[in-house]
Motif scaffolding. Structure first.
Motif, PDB file in Angstrom:
ATOM      1  N   LYS A 202       0.914  -1.190  -0.217  1.00 53.86           N
ATOM      2  CA  LYS A 202       0.029  -0.202  -0.023  1.00 53.86           C
ATOM      3  C   LYS A 202       1.026   1.240  -0.049  1.00 53.86           C
ATOM      4  N   LEU A 203       1.976   1.144   0.649  1.00 49.63           N
ATOM      5  CA  LEU A 203       2.896   2.186   0.811  1.00 49.63           C
ATOM      6  C   LEU A 203       3.611   2.582  -0.631  1.00 49.63           C
ATOM      7  N   ARG A 204       3.874   1.527  -1.348  1.00 49.54           N
ATOM      8  CA  ARG A 204       4.573   1.512  -2.796  1.00 49.54           C
ATOM      9  C   ARG A 204       3.402   2.011  -3.815  1.00 49.54           C
ATOM     10  N   GLU A 205       2.100   1.872  -3.469  1.00 50.12           N
ATOM     11  CA  GLU A 205       1.050   2.336  -4.374  1.00 50.12           C
ATOM     12  C   GLU A 205       0.667   3.810  -3.893  1.00 50.12           C
ATOM     13  N   THR A 206       0.676   4.204  -2.803  1.00 49.97           N
ATOM     14  CA  THR A 206      -0.066   5.568  -2.522  1.00 49.97           C
ATOM     15  C   THR A 206       1.186   6.634  -2.197  1.00 49.97           C
ATOM     16  N   ASN A 207       2.360   6.110  -1.691  1.00 47.77           N
ATOM     17  CA  ASN A 207       3.453   6.631  -1.198  1.00 47.77           C
ATOM     18  C   ASN A 207       3.426   7.695  -0.307  1.00 47.77           C
ATOM     19  N   ASN A 208       2.193   7.208   0.582  1.00 43.83           N
ATOM     20  CA  ASN A 208       1.804   8.047   1.957  1.00 43.83           C
ATOM     21  C   ASN A 208       2.766   7.255   3.009  1.00 43.83           C
ATOM     22  N   PHE A 209       3.863   7.983   3.169  1.00 49.16           N
ATOM     23  CA  PHE A 209       4.676   7.414   4.440  1.00 49.16           C
ATOM     24  C   PHE A 209       3.968   7.648   5.575  1.00 49.16           C
ATOM     25  N   SER A 210       3.258   8.727   6.005  1.00 46.76           N
ATOM     26  CA  SER A 210       2.892   8.991   7.408  1.00 46.76           C
ATOM     27  C   SER A 210       1.677   7.973   7.675  1.00 46.76           C
ATOM     28  N   ALA A 211       0.897   7.636   6.846  1.00 49.30           N
ATOM     29  CA  ALA A 211      -0.189   6.618   6.985  1.00 49.30           C
ATOM     30  C   ALA A 211       0.470   5.366   7.138  1.00 49.30           C
ATOM     31  N   PHE A 212       1.550   4.907   6.520  1.00 48.41           N
ATOM     32  CA  PHE A 212       2.230   3.586   6.719  1.00 48.41           C
ATOM     33  C   PHE A 212       2.654   3.405   7.924  1.00 48.41           C
ATOM     34  N   VAL A 213       3.395   4.703   8.400  1.00 49.22           N
ATOM     35  CA  VAL A 213       3.882   4.183   9.865  1.00 49.22           C
ATOM     36  C   VAL A 213       2.857   4.318  10.896  1.00 49.22           C
ATOM     37  N   ALA A 214       1.796   5.161  10.578  1.00 47.68           N
ATOM     38  CA  ALA A 214       0.638   5.180  11.834  1.00 47.68           C
ATOM     39  C   ALA A 214       0.114   3.603  11.596  1.00 47.68           C
ATOM     40  N   ASN A 215      -0.075   3.083  10.500  1.00 46.84           N
ATOM     41  CA  ASN A 215      -1.006   1.823  10.302  1.00 46.84           C
ATOM     42  C   ASN A 215      -0.075   0.696  11.053  1.00 46.84           C
ATOM     43  N   ILE A 216       1.357   0.907  10.890  1.00 45.79           N
ATOM     44  CA  ILE A 216       2.245  -0.113  11.663  1.00 45.79           C
ATOM     45  C   ILE A 216       2.129  -0.033  13.039  1.00 45.79           C
ATOM     46  N   ARG A 217       2.032   1.127  13.627  1.00 49.30           N
ATOM     47  CA  ARG A 217       1.999   1.487  15.119  1.00 49.30           C
ATOM     48  C   ARG A 217       0.459   0.677  15.451  1.00 49.30           C
TER      49      ARG A 217
END
Length: 226
Positions: A202-217
């Motif tokens: 999803k990160l590669r598709e959207t390039n939304n790094f903030s959302a990626f880190v928040a989702n991992i948390r």
């Protein structure tokens, strides 16, 4: 006067005899002189033509000698021309090989330039991504209890705390790098998350790094309650 007639006849006979003798002698002398003249003329002509023939024989020998020299020169020229043709052929082959080598080198140079441009572009993209991550580092640390560290091979390590309410200092971490294609790639995750591959995609598709880190948390938080 028979005697006078007889005497006249006798005189006439003697005259004719003397005339004949005189004429014959003169003819013989003239014939001999003419024969001697012819002989001398023939001898002179024979000597002249003999000399002429000798000169012509010498001329023929000279001509034959010149012909032999010309033949030898022609053979020598033909050999030189053959050698020259071989040299030209070799030079043409070497020129063709040189041209092919030059073309190959040029193609390799062009390919190398393209690869360097691609590499430079990827490096630039990776540098931009790292800078973007660095900029939000302080924000994540302040709001999410997140600490980021740069480790070997240009990787970033993300350490979450305040996840487990029983042990707030317990670290939850993952390591992120940028691969050769210029994409984000999670290289390690502790403790492991089943959804890490999905979040990475999803990160590669959207390039939304903030959302990626928040989702991992969120995933680490959910895991702490299990």
């Amino acid at each position: 006067t028979e005697d006078e007639v007889t005497l006249f006849e006798r005189d006439m006979k003697e005259f004719w005899i003397q005339f004949k003798i005189s004429y014959s002698t003169e003819q013989i002398n003239q014939t001999s002189a003419l024969r001697d003249l012819c002989k001398e003329t023939i001898e002179a002509l024979s000597e002249k033509w003999s000399k002429k023939l000798k000169e012509e024989d010498l001329m023929i020998d000279k001509i034959q000698e010149y012909n032999n020299e010309i033949l030898q020169q022609s053979k020598h020229i033909a050999e030189k021309e053959e050698q020259l043709t071989e040299i030209k052929s070799k030079l043409n082959e070497e020129e063709e090989q040189q041209k092919n080598l030059t073309d190959t080198i040029q193609k390799l140079k062009e390919e190398l330039v393209k690869k360097m441009e691609i590499k430079s572009s990827k490096n630039e993209a990776a540098k931009e991504k790292v800078e973007r991550v660095s900029k939000i580092k302080a924000l994540f640390k302040e709001r999410l209890g997140l600490e980021m560290r740069r480790i070997h091979d240009e990787q970033l390590q993300f350490i979450f705390r305040h996840i487990d309410h029983k042990d707030p200092d317990k670290p939850y971490m993952f390591t992120l790098s940028i691969n050769e294609q210029g994409d984000y790639e999670v290289t390690s995750c502790t403790p492991p998350l089943d959804c890490i591959a999905e979040l990475q995609l999803k990160l590669r598709e959207t390039n939304n790094f903030s959302a990626f880190v928040a989702n991992i948390r969120k995933a680490f938080t959910a895991l702490s309650y299990k």
